[in-house]
Design a protein around this motif. Structure first.
Motif, short mmCIF file in Angstrom:
data_model
loop_
_atom_site.label_atom_id
_atom_site.label_comp_id
_atom_site.label_asym_id
_atom_site.label_seq_id
_atom_site.Cartn_x
_atom_site.Cartn_y
_atom_site.Cartn_z
N UNK A 124 4.52 12.92 3.96
CA UNK A 124 5.37 12.07 3.12
C UNK A 124 4.56 10.88 2.60
N UNK A 125 5.10 10.23 1.59
CA UNK A 125 4.49 9.04 1.03
C UNK A 125 5.21 7.81 1.58
N UNK A 184 0.83 -1.20 0.00
CA UNK A 184 0.00 0.00 0.00
C UNK A 184 0.87 1.25 0.00
N UNK A 185 0.54 2.18 -0.91
CA UNK A 185 1.18 3.48 -0.93
C UNK A 185 0.22 4.45 -0.26
N UNK A 186 0.68 5.06 0.85
CA UNK A 186 -0.17 5.94 1.63
C UNK A 186 0.54 7.26 1.90
N UNK A 187 -0.26 8.31 2.06
CA UNK A 187 0.25 9.58 2.53
C UNK A 187 0.03 9.59 4.04
N UNK A 188 1.13 9.65 4.78
CA UNK A 188 1.09 9.72 6.24
C UNK A 188 1.87 10.95 6.62
N UNK A 189 1.21 11.88 7.26
CA UNK A 189 1.86 13.15 7.56
C UNK A 189 2.15 13.88 6.27
N UNK A 203 5.42 3.51 1.56
CA UNK A 203 5.10 2.26 0.89
C UNK A 203 5.21 1.15 1.93
N UNK A 204 4.09 0.59 2.32
CA UNK A 204 4.03 -0.44 3.37
C UNK A 204 4.70 0.01 4.66
N UNK A 205 4.47 1.25 5.05
CA UNK A 205 4.99 1.75 6.30
C UNK A 205 6.42 2.26 6.27
N UNK A 206 7.08 2.19 5.11
CA UNK A 206 8.45 2.66 4.96
C UNK A 206 8.42 3.91 4.08
N UNK A 207 9.09 4.96 4.54
CA UNK A 207 9.06 6.22 3.81
C UNK A 207 9.62 6.03 2.41
N UNK A 208 8.84 6.44 1.42
CA UNK A 208 9.24 6.29 0.02
C UNK A 208 9.64 7.63 -0.59
N UNK A 209 8.88 8.69 -0.32
CA UNK A 209 9.18 9.98 -0.94
C UNK A 209 8.54 11.10 -0.13
N UNK A 210 9.11 12.30 -0.28
CA UNK A 210 8.54 13.49 0.35
C UNK A 210 7.57 14.20 -0.58
#
Length: 102
Positions: free
Chosen positions: A20-21, A13-18, A23-30
């Motif tokens: 940043x983006x 899952x790709x999610x926006x949290x805060x 991917x499965x709970x690991x920061x992928x991109x700002x």
């Protein structure tokens, strides 16, 4: 809890949290970047022909990029109007003043 943008082909899952983006709970991109400015755009279009933007290593279609951008913007606006956002702006202004002084 984040805003779900997409689920990849392998089920992550790709999610926006805060602001940043993730991917499965690991920061992928700002932020998201347009494919047309990406140095590897030819290979991206071969692998994902409908991709218009990239979120780190994840290709996004136009609708997904709009949703991600809206969620990032909302998160950043909420942070900027919070006490933590005000403290961060003050810290940056003080650091800038200290650097200018030296």
């Amino acid at each position: 809890m984040g805003v779900l943008i997409k689920t990849t082909a392998d089920g992550r899952k790709l999610e926006v949290i805060g602001s940043a983006l993730y991917l499965d709970g690991v920061k992928e991109a700002d932020d998201i970047d347009p494919v047309i400015y990406h140095p590897n755009r030819e290979n991206i279009h071969k692998a994902a022909p409908d991709a218009t933007h990239m979120a780190g290593r994840v290709p996004l279609a136009w609708a997904e990029a709009l949703a991600a951008n809206a969620a990032l913007k909302a998160a950043r606006e909420a942070f900027e109007s919070s006490p933590q956002g005000l403290a961060e702006r003050m810290r940056r202004a003080q650091n800038k003043g200290m650097l200018a002084r030296d």
